[in-house]
Design an enzyme around this catalytic site. Structure first.
Site, PDB file in Angstrom:
ATOM      1  N   GLU A  96       0.487  -0.875  -0.379  1.00 12.52           N
ATOM      2  CA  GLU A  96       0.146   0.093  -0.091  1.00 12.52           C
ATOM      3  C   GLU A  96       0.662   1.284  -0.300  1.00 12.52           C
ATOM      4  O   GLU A  96       1.829   1.354   0.983  1.00 12.52           O
ATOM      5  CB  GLU A  96      -0.572   0.222   1.246  1.00 12.52           C
ATOM      6  N   CYS A 109       3.388   8.517   1.176  1.00 18.80           N
ATOM      7  CA  CYS A 109       4.523   7.671   1.805  1.00 18.80           C
ATOM      8  C   CYS A 109       4.148   6.797   1.588  1.00 18.80           C
ATOM      9  O   CYS A 109       3.204   5.373   1.437  1.00 18.80           O
ATOM     10  CB  CYS A 109       2.901   7.412   2.955  1.00 18.80           C
ATOM     11  N   CYS A 116       7.377  -7.048   8.103  1.00 21.59           N
ATOM     12  CA  CYS A 116       8.620  -5.649   9.110  1.00 21.59           C
ATOM     13  C   CYS A 116       8.573  -6.822  10.223  1.00 21.59           C
ATOM     14  O   CYS A 116       8.473  -8.031  10.567  1.00 21.59           O
ATOM     15  CB  CYS A 116       7.745  -4.636  10.128  1.00 21.59           C
ATOM     16  N   CYS A 120       7.409  -3.427  16.523  1.00 19.03           N
ATOM     17  CA  CYS A 120       6.724  -3.284  17.618  1.00 19.03           C
ATOM     18  C   CYS A 120       5.350  -3.339  17.649  1.00 19.03           C
ATOM     19  O   CYS A 120       4.411  -3.112  16.722  1.00 19.03           O
ATOM     20  CB  CYS A 120       6.913  -1.273  17.181  1.00 19.03           C
ATOM     21  N   CYS A 123       1.752  -1.960  16.350  1.00 14.04           N
ATOM     22  CA  CYS A 123       1.839  -1.213  14.893  1.00 14.04           C
ATOM     23  C   CYS A 123       1.362  -2.455  14.305  1.00 14.04           C
ATOM     24  O   CYS A 123       1.913  -3.560  14.867  1.00 14.04           O
ATOM     25  CB  CYS A 123       3.545  -1.209  13.929  1.00 14.04           C
ATOM     26  N   GLY A 168       7.186  -1.140   6.823  1.00 17.59           N
ATOM     27  CA  GLY A 168       8.697  -2.051   6.983  1.00 17.59           C
ATOM     28  C   GLY A 168       9.386  -0.773   7.137  1.00 17.59           C
ATOM     29  O   GLY A 168       9.075   0.590   7.629  1.00 17.59           O
ATOM     30  N   GLU A 169      11.018  -1.826   7.000  1.00 16.64           N
ATOM     31  CA  GLU A 169      11.690  -0.703   8.003  1.00 16.64           C
ATOM     32  C   GLU A 169      12.879   0.329   7.274  1.00 16.64           C
ATOM     33  O   GLU A 169      13.505  -1.213   6.408  1.00 16.64           O
ATOM     34  CB  GLU A 169      12.756  -1.116   9.208  1.00 16.64           C
ATOM     35  N   SER A 200      12.476   6.659   7.333  1.00 15.30           N
ATOM     36  CA  SER A 200      11.806   7.198   8.528  1.00 15.30           C
ATOM     37  C   SER A 200      12.438   5.840   9.410  1.00 15.30           C
ATOM     38  O   SER A 200      11.749   4.461   8.731  1.00 15.30           O
ATOM     39  CB  SER A 200      10.795   7.188   8.822  1.00 15.30           C
ATOM     40  N   SER A 222      11.857   7.002  15.149  1.00 15.50           N
ATOM     41  CA  SER A 222      10.919   6.379  15.655  1.00 15.50           C
ATOM     42  C   SER A 222      10.875   6.346  17.136  1.00 15.50           C
ATOM     43  O   SER A 222      11.166   5.433  17.585  1.00 15.50           O
ATOM     44  CB  SER A 222       9.913   5.241  15.438  1.00 15.50           C
ATOM     45  N   LEU A 223      10.827   7.090  18.161  1.00 17.73           N
ATOM     46  CA  LEU A 223      11.405   7.451  19.554  1.00 17.73           C
ATOM     47  C   LEU A 223      10.792   5.894  20.596  1.00 17.73           C
ATOM     48  O   LEU A 223      10.207   5.649  20.931  1.00 17.73           O
ATOM     49  CB  LEU A 223      11.968   8.781  19.955  1.00 17.73           C
ATOM     50  N   HIS A 224       9.218   7.227  20.331  1.00 16.82           N
ATOM     51  CA  HIS A 224       8.351   6.532  20.957  1.00 16.82           C
ATOM     52  C   HIS A 224       8.370   6.309  22.191  1.00 16.82           C
ATOM     53  O   HIS A 224       7.837   6.220  23.539  1.00 16.82           O
ATOM     54  CB  HIS A 224       7.778   4.890  20.417  1.00 16.82           C
ATOM     55  N   ASN A 299      -3.123   5.611  16.445  1.00 17.78           N
ATOM     56  CA  ASN A 299      -4.567   5.448  15.695  1.00 17.78           C
ATOM     57  C   ASN A 299      -4.048   3.623  15.336  1.00 17.78           C
ATOM     58  O   ASN A 299      -4.212   2.810  15.226  1.00 17.78           O
ATOM     59  CB  ASN A 299      -4.286   5.185  13.993  1.00 17.78           C
ATOM     60  N   CYS A 342      -1.153   6.272  10.165  1.00 17.54           N
ATOM     61  CA  CYS A 342      -0.193   6.124  10.396  1.00 17.54           C
ATOM     62  C   CYS A 342      -0.195   4.384  10.537  1.00 17.54           C
ATOM     63  O   CYS A 342      -0.667   3.903  11.495  1.00 17.54           O
ATOM     64  CB  CYS A 342       0.781   6.572  11.467  1.00 17.54           C
TER      65      CYS A 342
HETATM   66  N1  SAH Z   1       9.824   1.397  10.152  1.00 17.37           N
HETATM   67  C1  SAH Z   1      10.284   3.054   9.888  1.00 17.37           C
HETATM   68  C2  SAH Z   1       8.980   3.077   9.519  1.00 17.37           C
HETATM   69  C3  SAH Z   1       7.384   2.755   9.871  1.00 17.37           C
HETATM   70  S1  SAH Z   1       5.985   2.996  10.252  1.00 17.37           S
HETATM   71  C4  SAH Z   1       9.967   3.018  11.883  1.00 17.37           C
HETATM   72  O1  SAH Z   1       9.912   2.881  12.655  1.00 17.37           O
HETATM   73  O2  SAH Z   1      10.310   4.315  11.203  1.00 17.37           O
HETATM   74  C5  SAH Z   1       6.234   4.682  10.247  1.00 17.37           C
HETATM   75  C6  SAH Z   1       5.836   5.452  11.642  1.00 17.37           C
HETATM   76  O3  SAH Z   1       4.748   5.580  11.959  1.00 17.37           O
HETATM   77  C7  SAH Z   1       6.712   5.063  12.647  1.00 17.37           C
HETATM   78  O4  SAH Z   1       7.142   6.130  13.220  1.00 17.37           O
HETATM   79  C8  SAH Z   1       6.036   4.292  13.664  1.00 17.37           C
HETATM   80  O5  SAH Z   1       6.149   4.065  14.963  1.00 17.37           O
HETATM   81  C9  SAH Z   1       4.346   4.922  13.193  1.00 17.37           C
HETATM   82  N2  SAH Z   1       3.600   3.928  13.805  1.00 17.37           N
HETATM   83  C10 SAH Z   1       2.985   2.656  13.830  1.00 17.37           C
HETATM   84  N3  SAH Z   1       1.607   2.158  14.369  1.00 17.37           N
HETATM   85  C11 SAH Z   1       1.543   3.263  14.160  1.00 17.37           C
HETATM   86  C12 SAH Z   1      -0.225   3.461  14.652  1.00 17.37           C
HETATM   87  N4  SAH Z   1      -1.294   2.959  14.940  1.00 17.37           N
HETATM   88  N5  SAH Z   1      -0.975   4.968  14.969  1.00 17.37           N
HETATM   89  C13 SAH Z   1       0.630   5.932  15.151  1.00 17.37           C
HETATM   90  N6  SAH Z   1       1.399   5.287  14.929  1.00 17.37           N
HETATM   91  C14 SAH Z   1       2.131   4.473  14.445  1.00 17.37           C
END
Ligand code: SAH
Length: 373
Positions: A96, A109, A116, A120, A123, A168-169, A200, A222-224, A299, A342
């Protein structure tokens, strides 16, 4: 030559195309002509490339192809967001990509892998497991479709920004991603400035170090979570490359480049990482780095283990980091009605890692549910 054994020239960036022409006793400048036809004019039929000689066109038709995935579906959200589902592997699998229109830009995007490997915990792509890396052609084709669809619709600028934030990463699929980035930024390709292409990453530290040697596109991380104990849970690759190493790699990326900034992404998960104390820890961690902070409202998707933070929690978090001088933006969710936000980009593919199976079994344990894709 049968279609299946033809060389797909969409896999080649300019350097690879030049090498291809030279190896076939042709002049390297044909690479530029070909790129203009394919990427700028959207022409994929060699016969129409009228500034190439007839014999070269015949040679290309006989031995090469410009092969893109097939469009299986397109959706248009109420807010203008568009999503394309592209079939690969004889349509056994699908990727997608999403286009997010804004006043002054059109951001695409893109996905870099089918699934992946990083798993995480919040995700939805992670829940589907992993199938394979995408090829250069499959990555650049996402831009080709989106860009030329926009032009055909009367948006002459086409796509203005690309973010590798789909499935994906990207740093786990380095060479194809870099070759696709080359084409995005090439004057004979899409001619996007390097600041308008963002990779990213969840923090594949050794590859971040390699990245700064080959490109200077924008980097999002993506720190989180602001501490290792929590980040180990949310972003498991942290167990291998903890926050201190990740931040060292971020510093390496910006050092010596005055205009570079890291964008930190931080998904807001209710009761998990969204307290004032988390905001304080985060501000202390990143305040010295040239950076900005994107707060992403979580999301939801079916059977997610998390909920999005309340607006008050997000505002409190933002107010604190902003008060420390960190540019903080709360990202607005887009395209939710077509599952294009996202973490909702899931495509459809056969899992080879068996992670989706484990996930479905674990859901059965908690109440007999199955995953709806
Ligand atoms: N693997 C890469 C790129 C893909 S994800 C990365 O981790 O950066 C792109 C962004 O969307 C990342 O910051 C990821 O953590 C975030 N993301 C993933 N699932 C999400 C969700 N359910 N709600 C909001 N953001 C999300």
């Amino acid at each position: 030559m049968s279609e299946a054994t033809k060389i797909n020239l969409l896999d080649f960036n300019r350097a690879a195309l030049e090498a291809f022409f030279v190896a076939n006793d042709e002049k390297p400048f044909h690479a530029r002509q070909l790129m203009q036809w394919v990427h700028q004019r959207g022409v994929i039929d060699f016969a129409q490339m009228t500034d190439l000689s007839k014999s070269l066109r015949e040679f290309l038709s006989a031995n090469c192809c410009i092969e893109r995935p097939r469009i299986l579906d397109r959706q248009h959200a109420a807010d203008g967001t568009r999503k394309w589902l592209l079939g690969v592997d004889d349509n056994d699998n699908a990727i997608e990509c999403v286009l997010i229109p804004e006043k002054s830009r059109m951001t695409l995007c893109v996905s870099s892998q089918l699934g992946c490997t990083l798993n995480c915990s919040f995700c939805s792509t992670a829940k589907q497991g992993f199938n394979r890396n995408l090829t250069t052609a499959e990555i650049i084709a996402q831009l080709h479709f989106a860009h030329h669809s926009l032009i055909a619709e009367g948006f002459p600028q086409g796509v203005t920004n690309v973010v590798f934030m789909g499935m994906g990463e990207p740093l786990m699929n380095f060479d194809p991603v870099i070759a696709a980035v080359d084409m995005m930024c090439d004057d004979f390709g899409y001619a996007l400035s390097k600041r308008r292409v963002t990779i990213s990453t969840a923090g594949v530290v050794p590859v971040m170090e390699k990245l700064q040697q080959v490109t200077d596109v924008a980097l999002a991380v993506s720190l989180h979570a602001p501490n290792d104990a929590l980040r180990d849970q949310l972003v498991p690759i942290n167990r291998k490359y903890p926050i201190s190493e990740l931040l060292r790699a971020c510093r390496g990326y910006v050092d010596g480049h005055r205009s570079r900034k890291i964008t930190f992404e931080y998904v807001m998960l209710a009761g998990v990482n969204d307290s004032l104390e988390h905001a304080r820890q985060l501000a202390t961690l990143i305040v010295d780095l040239p950076c900005k902070l994107n707060l992403i409202p979580f999301n939801p998707y079916p059977h997610a283990l998390y909920q999005c933070s309340s607006q008050e929690a997000i505002d409190r978090f933002r107010d604190h980091t902003a008060s420390k001088g960190i540019i903080t933006v709360t990202r607005r969710a887009r395209g939710e009605d077509i599952d294009a936000a996202c973490g909702q980009l899931v495509g459809a593919f056969k899992d080879r890692s068996r992670r989706s199976q484990k996930y479905q079994l674990s859901l059965k344990d908690v109440g007999g549910l199955t995953v709806a894709h």
